[in-house]
Design a protein around this motif. Structure first.
Motif, PDB file in Angstrom:
ATOM      1  N   LEU A  92       0.833  -1.201   0.000  1.00 57.07           N
ATOM      2  CA  LEU A  92       0.000   0.000   0.000  1.00 57.07           C
ATOM      3  C   LEU A  92       0.868   1.252   0.000  1.00 57.07           C
ATOM      4  N   PHE A  93       1.910   1.254   0.805  1.00 55.23           N
ATOM      5  CA  PHE A  93       2.845   2.375   0.831  1.00 55.23           C
ATOM      6  C   PHE A  93       3.545   2.519  -0.522  1.00 55.23           C
ATOM      7  N   GLY A  94       3.937   1.402  -1.112  1.00 55.35           N
ATOM      8  CA  GLY A  94       4.573   1.436  -2.429  1.00 55.35           C
ATOM      9  C   GLY A  94       3.638   1.940  -3.513  1.00 55.35           C
ATOM     10  N   ALA A  95       2.354   1.599  -3.409  1.00 50.12           N
ATOM     11  CA  ALA A  95       1.381   2.074  -4.389  1.00 50.12           C
ATOM     12  C   ALA A  95       1.186   3.587  -4.276  1.00 50.12           C
ATOM     13  N   VAL A  96       1.195   4.093  -3.068  1.00 51.11           N
ATOM     14  CA  VAL A  96       1.064   5.543  -2.881  1.00 51.11           C
ATOM     15  C   VAL A  96       2.278   6.253  -3.472  1.00 51.11           C
ATOM     16  N   ILE A  97       3.456   5.721  -3.236  1.00 49.68           N
ATOM     17  CA  ILE A  97       4.667   6.303  -3.818  1.00 49.68           C
ATOM     18  C   ILE A  97       4.603   6.202  -5.343  1.00 49.68           C
ATOM     19  N   GLY A  98       4.104   5.088  -5.854  1.00 49.74           N
ATOM     20  CA  GLY A  98       3.976   4.906  -7.298  1.00 49.74           C
ATOM     21  C   GLY A  98       2.975   5.858  -7.922  1.00 49.74           C
ATOM     22  N   MET A  99       1.941   6.226  -7.183  1.00 46.54           N
ATOM     23  CA  MET A  99       0.971   7.198  -7.704  1.00 46.54           C
ATOM     24  C   MET A  99       1.577   8.595  -7.823  1.00 46.54           C
ATOM     25  N   ASN A 130       2.780  -2.858  -7.243  1.00 46.84           N
ATOM     26  CA  ASN A 130       2.239  -2.826  -5.888  1.00 46.84           C
ATOM     27  C   ASN A 130       0.745  -3.134  -5.868  1.00 46.84           C
ATOM     28  N   PHE A 131       0.024  -2.715  -6.899  1.00 50.03           N
ATOM     29  CA  PHE A 131      -1.392  -3.082  -6.971  1.00 50.03           C
ATOM     30  C   PHE A 131      -1.564  -4.585  -7.121  1.00 50.03           C
ATOM     31  N   LEU A 132      -0.666  -5.227  -7.860  1.00 48.06           N
ATOM     32  CA  LEU A 132      -0.726  -6.685  -8.007  1.00 48.06           C
ATOM     33  C   LEU A 132      -0.478  -7.376  -6.666  1.00 48.06           C
ATOM     34  N   VAL A 133       0.492  -6.893  -5.917  1.00 47.26           N
ATOM     35  CA  VAL A 133       0.764  -7.459  -4.590  1.00 47.26           C
ATOM     36  C   VAL A 133      -0.423  -7.200  -3.664  1.00 47.26           C
ATOM     37  N   LEU A 134      -1.015  -6.008  -3.739  1.00 50.35           N
ATOM     38  CA  LEU A 134      -2.206  -5.703  -2.943  1.00 50.35           C
ATOM     39  C   LEU A 134      -3.354  -6.642  -3.289  1.00 50.35           C
ATOM     40  N   LEU A 135      -3.511  -6.926  -4.577  1.00 51.43           N
ATOM     41  CA  LEU A 135      -4.583  -7.819  -5.005  1.00 51.43           C
ATOM     42  C   LEU A 135      -4.379  -9.229  -4.465  1.00 51.43           C
ATOM     43  N   VAL A 136      -3.160  -9.755  -4.584  1.00 51.00           N
ATOM     44  CA  VAL A 136      -2.882 -11.126  -4.124  1.00 51.00           C
ATOM     45  C   VAL A 136      -3.050 -11.240  -2.610  1.00 51.00           C
TER      46      VAL A 136
END
Length: 75
Positions: free
Chosen positions: A39-46, A57-63
């Motif tokens: 989740l933190f990585g997805a925020v940084i990626g956004m 990171n969205f893929l990891v969040l999904l899994v």
């Protein structure tokens, strides 16, 4: 630069999520570690201009999120 940071954070979260999928007692609790990291990585990626780190990171969040949802977050 933020995309590279997001990819590195995602690569840290991937092993936790993959090992957390194994249905062995207490091992799926690793998804509780992988989810906030991703989740933190997805925020940084956004915040970055590229989509690669965010998508990883969205893929990891999904899994890890689906695994936590299916087991009620316990095991």
């Amino acid at each position: 630069m933020l995309n590279l940071v997001s990819i590195l954070i995602g690569l840290i979260a991937v092993p936790f999520a993959l090992v957390g999928v194994i249905p062995f007692p207490l091992v799926p609790m690793l998804n509780w570690v992988a989810f906030p990291i991703a989740l933190f990585g997805a925020v940084i990626g956004m915040l970055s201009g590229s989509n690669t780190g965010r998508n990883l990171n969205f893929l990891v969040l999904l899994v890890s999120g689906v695994r936590l949802f299916l087991t009620g977050g316990l095991i």
